[in-house]
Every structure is written in structure tokens, then in C-alpha cells.
Design an enzyme around this catalytic site. Sequence first.
Site, PDB file in Angstrom:
ATOM      1  N   ASP A   1      46.757 -24.102  14.849  1.00  0.00           N
ATOM      2  CA  ASP A   1      45.421 -24.029  15.468  1.00  0.00           C
ATOM      3  C   ASP A   1      44.520 -25.178  14.992  1.00  0.00           C
ATOM      4  O   ASP A   1      43.781 -25.768  15.779  1.00  0.00           O
ATOM      5  CB  ASP A   1      44.744 -22.692  15.132  1.00  0.00           C
ATOM      6  CG  ASP A   1      45.260 -21.547  15.998  1.00  0.00           C
ATOM      7  OD1 ASP A   1      45.717 -21.804  17.129  1.00  0.00           O
ATOM      8  OD2 ASP A   1      45.198 -20.383  15.547  1.00  0.00           O
TER       9      ASP A   1
ATOM     10  N   LYS B   1      48.088 -12.506  13.321  1.00  0.00           N
ATOM     11  CA  LYS B   1      48.253 -13.773  12.592  1.00  0.00           C
ATOM     12  C   LYS B   1      48.303 -13.575  11.076  1.00  0.00           C
ATOM     13  O   LYS B   1      49.011 -14.296  10.385  1.00  0.00           O
ATOM     14  CB  LYS B   1      47.127 -14.746  12.955  1.00  0.00           C
ATOM     15  CG  LYS B   1      47.211 -15.258  14.384  1.00  0.00           C
ATOM     16  CD  LYS B   1      46.142 -16.286  14.667  1.00  0.00           C
ATOM     17  CE  LYS B   1      46.140 -16.695  16.123  1.00  0.00           C
ATOM     18  NZ  LYS B   1      45.174 -17.738  16.423  1.00  0.00           N
TER      19      LYS B   1
HETATM   20  P1  NAP Z   1      38.383 -12.753  14.711  1.00  0.00           P
HETATM   21  O1  NAP Z   1      39.222 -13.043  13.506  1.00  0.00           O
HETATM   22  O2  NAP Z   1      38.310 -11.369  15.236  1.00  0.00           O
HETATM   23  O3  NAP Z   1      36.883 -13.252  14.375  1.00  0.00           O
HETATM   24  C1  NAP Z   1      35.859 -13.093  15.298  1.00  0.00           C
HETATM   25  C2  NAP Z   1      34.564 -13.751  14.786  1.00  0.00           C
HETATM   26  O4  NAP Z   1      33.622 -13.670  15.837  1.00  0.00           O
HETATM   27  C3  NAP Z   1      33.932 -13.068  13.579  1.00  0.00           C
HETATM   28  O5  NAP Z   1      33.382 -14.048  12.744  1.00  0.00           O
HETATM   29  C4  NAP Z   1      32.844 -12.199  14.206  1.00  0.00           C
HETATM   30  O6  NAP Z   1      31.709 -12.040  13.370  1.00  0.00           O
HETATM   31  C5  NAP Z   1      32.422 -13.056  15.367  1.00  0.00           C
HETATM   32  N1  NAP Z   1      31.853 -12.251  16.458  1.00  0.00           N
HETATM   33  C6  NAP Z   1      32.483 -11.319  17.215  1.00  0.00           C
HETATM   34  N2  NAP Z   1      31.636 -10.816  18.139  1.00  0.00           N
HETATM   35  C7  NAP Z   1      30.430 -11.415  17.933  1.00  0.00           C
HETATM   36  C8  NAP Z   1      29.157 -11.312  18.560  1.00  0.00           C
HETATM   37  N3  NAP Z   1      28.954 -10.476  19.597  1.00  0.00           N
HETATM   38  N4  NAP Z   1      28.149 -12.088  18.116  1.00  0.00           N
HETATM   39  C9  NAP Z   1      28.348 -12.947  17.083  1.00  0.00           C
HETATM   40  N5  NAP Z   1      29.532 -13.085  16.432  1.00  0.00           N
HETATM   41  C10 NAP Z   1      30.560 -12.334  16.868  1.00  0.00           C
HETATM   42  O7  NAP Z   1      38.838 -13.664  15.934  1.00  0.00           O
HETATM   43  P2  NAP Z   1      39.522 -15.121  15.892  1.00  0.00           P
HETATM   44  O8  NAP Z   1      40.984 -15.024  15.741  1.00  0.00           O
HETATM   45  O9  NAP Z   1      38.777 -15.964  14.936  1.00  0.00           O
HETATM   46  O10 NAP Z   1      39.265 -15.613  17.391  1.00  0.00           O
HETATM   47  C11 NAP Z   1      37.960 -15.926  17.862  1.00  0.00           C
HETATM   48  C12 NAP Z   1      38.037 -16.568  19.214  1.00  0.00           C
HETATM   49  O11 NAP Z   1      38.726 -17.799  19.155  1.00  0.00           O
HETATM   50  C13 NAP Z   1      38.777 -15.719  20.252  1.00  0.00           C
HETATM   51  O12 NAP Z   1      37.997 -15.595  21.401  1.00  0.00           O
HETATM   52  C14 NAP Z   1      40.031 -16.496  20.562  1.00  0.00           C
HETATM   53  O13 NAP Z   1      40.412 -16.381  21.898  1.00  0.00           O
HETATM   54  C15 NAP Z   1      39.584 -17.923  20.269  1.00  0.00           C
HETATM   55  N6  NAP Z   1      40.729 -18.807  19.915  1.00  0.00           N
HETATM   56  C16 NAP Z   1      40.991 -19.833  20.746  1.00  0.00           C
HETATM   57  C17 NAP Z   1      42.041 -20.697  20.450  1.00  0.00           C
HETATM   58  C18 NAP Z   1      42.312 -21.855  21.369  1.00  0.00           C
HETATM   59  O14 NAP Z   1      43.391 -22.447  21.260  1.00  0.00           O
HETATM   60  N7  NAP Z   1      41.402 -22.232  22.238  1.00  0.00           N
HETATM   61  C19 NAP Z   1      42.824 -20.499  19.312  1.00  0.00           C
HETATM   62  C20 NAP Z   1      42.516 -19.416  18.476  1.00  0.00           C
HETATM   63  C21 NAP Z   1      41.466 -18.568  18.806  1.00  0.00           C
HETATM   64  P3  NAP Z   1      31.573 -10.816  12.311  1.00  0.00           P
HETATM   65  O15 NAP Z   1      32.230 -11.315  11.063  1.00  0.00           O
HETATM   66  O16 NAP Z   1      30.114 -10.636  12.202  1.00  0.00           O
HETATM   67  O17 NAP Z   1      32.276  -9.629  12.927  1.00  0.00           O
END
Ligand code: NAP
Length: 278
Positions: A105, A69
Site C-alpha cells: 500500500d 490485514k
Molecule cells: P481503518 O483501519 O478502519 O481506519 C479508518 C480510519 O478512518 C480511522 O482512523 C477512523 O477514525 C477514520 N474514520 C472512520 N470514519 C470516520 C468519520 N466518519 N469521520 C472521521 N474519521 C473517520 O481503515 P483503513 O484500512 O485505514 O482504510 C481506510 C480507507 O482507505 C478505506 O476507505 C479504504 O478503502 C481506503 N484504502 C484505499 C486503498 C487504495 O489503494 N486506494 C488502499 C487501502 C485502503 P477513528 O480512529 O476515529 O475511528
Amino acid sequence: MIKPVQKELYAVVGNPVNHSLSPLMMQTAFERMNHQAVYTALQLDEPREDFSLLHRVGFKGLSVTLPHKEQALQLAEEVDETARIIGAVNTLKRGDAGWIGCNTDWKGSNAALISVSPLKGKRGLVLGAGGAARAVVYGLQQEGAEVTICNRGEERGASLARTFQCAFIPLKDLGESLESLTFDLVVQCTPVGLAGDSGEAFVPPRLFHEGMMVLDTVYRPLRTPFVKEAMKKGCTVVSGLEMLLQQGVEQLKFWLEIPTVHEEVIGAMREALQKAVT
Ligand code: NAP
């Protein structure tokens, strides 16, 4: 010069994308709309070359997912102001010379939440500080909610809070903060709870209370440990699947340059998604 004929080409691009529900959702939509299009899933390893190749091959639109992204934002020919503020592009539309990018989103999370209750004046907690969290924070603020960010990584969380001028709580301090703070809604924007991950003890159970709105962006499984805990406490749960659906509806509007998508089409998309995850 290659040019698709008979049908337009669309795809979700990411890495990995083999479990994406977007092909099912979007193909269902195109069929219901009687729109001659093929929507598939493509794994991209080299975004710089691959986005350009897909443009040359004649793709009309792309849904962009993890981890591309941010790169999509860099590589697009033209990007709208909102996607720039969020720092991520999840949708690309074919332009003459390159890709035109936007972010749907935040519209997806807003539409899913607003279908339950207006957001104005609500105290919202956003868990996470990645791409999904940035979009959700932007959306909540657009609707007049008051946002607090909570993240495991303190630097990343504090930096996001500075960008959007909101409060920040390190995840390790959340329990203590709840002694003096309460929230009307929580949006879970980390991958915690994804199939295969236990997700237990991620947040203190007292975060949840009756009447609170809770959206978990993770929708596989539909009932994550986070969602189960929220349900136990009488929260109103908004499905991450609804966010996926609503951001997809916005993509269709952007690609096809139409003001709305018919309710009957949206219903068919929702039904296909629900069948796939239950
Ligand atoms: P990302 O950019 O990789 O960010 C992940 C975030 O999660 C970071 O803030 C990370 O914290 C935190 N994290 C990861 N593992 C963790 C753990 N074990 N405990 C606590 N915090 C943790 O990912 P993203 O693009 O934001 O996506 C996140 C989620 O949103 C994904 O699962 C994705 O499938 C979902 N999503 C859903 C939709 C929908 O339409 N439903 C749309 C977009 C995304 P740190 O900074 O500490 O590493």
C-alpha cells in the site's frame, strides 16, 4: 494433496469483497502478460483456518483487504520488516511451509503521489489513523516528507504519531490549527466519502489551497465531496484509483518475482479500472 494445474490461483480476500476491483485489474494484467492464472475474490470469515486452507489448496498469491490485514501479519510464516513497522500485510505469496507477507500500500500511495511531484521536504497531512494511514505515513517519511497526522479518535491518532514520531492534530481542532499551519499535500485515509456516505463538512474547506497535492484513498466514487472541494480550490488531485493500481503492480512484482511490469500492461490495468468506476 491438491495442486492447481494449467493455471495458477490468486485471490483478493476480505469481508466484504463483493465490490472489489482487484479481480478485474489483476485478471486484465495476467491476460496481457500471457500468464496462465485465475484471480478471484473470496470472502473470509475465519482467517486463521481460511488462510491455511488456501495455502493447502495451492493458491500462489493473495491480496488481503479489510478487515484481515492485521491478522495476515500475525498468520504469515514470514513477514518483511516494512510490513511489521506498518503493522499490516496486504500481500501474501506462497512459501513452502506457509505464507510470506509484505505491504504494497505504501508503495502504491508513493508512486501515485510521486508521479505528480517529488515528496522530499513537503509538509504532508494524513487524515486517519487506521491501516491505510499507517502505510501512507510510512511511505511519506521514506521519501523525506514531514508528516502531521489528524484523526477523529485522539488516542489512536496520538499513538500513531508517537510510533512514527510526527505531530498530531485531533480532527476537531483542525480548523483552529489551520490559522497557523499550512500543508503542501493531504492524503485522505478514512472511508468518509465512500459511495452512500455524504462526507460533507469532514474537513474545513480552507485546508485546501491552489497547488496543493491531494490524494483521496477512496476511489468510489472517483469524485468524493473531499475531491470536489479540493478541485474547486485549484489543488492537484491524485486519484485513489492510481494508488490501487500501483499497489497492484507491486503485488505482481512480488508474486512473479519480476523487477518491473511492462507499461503496456499497467496501461491496460488502468483503463479497466477507469472504465469500471465511470
Ligand atoms: P481503518 O483501519 O478502519 O481506519 C479508518 C480510519 O478512518 C480511522 O482512523 C477512523 O477514525 C477514520 N474514520 C472512520 N470514519 C470516520 C468519520 N466518519 N469521520 C472521521 N474519521 C473517520 O481503515 P483503513 O484500512 O485505514 O482504510 C481506510 C480507507 O482507505 C478505506 O476507505 C479504504 O478503502 C481506503 N484504502 C484505499 C486503498 C487504495 O489503494 N486506494 C488502499 C487501502 C485502503 P477513528 O480512529 O476515529 O475511528
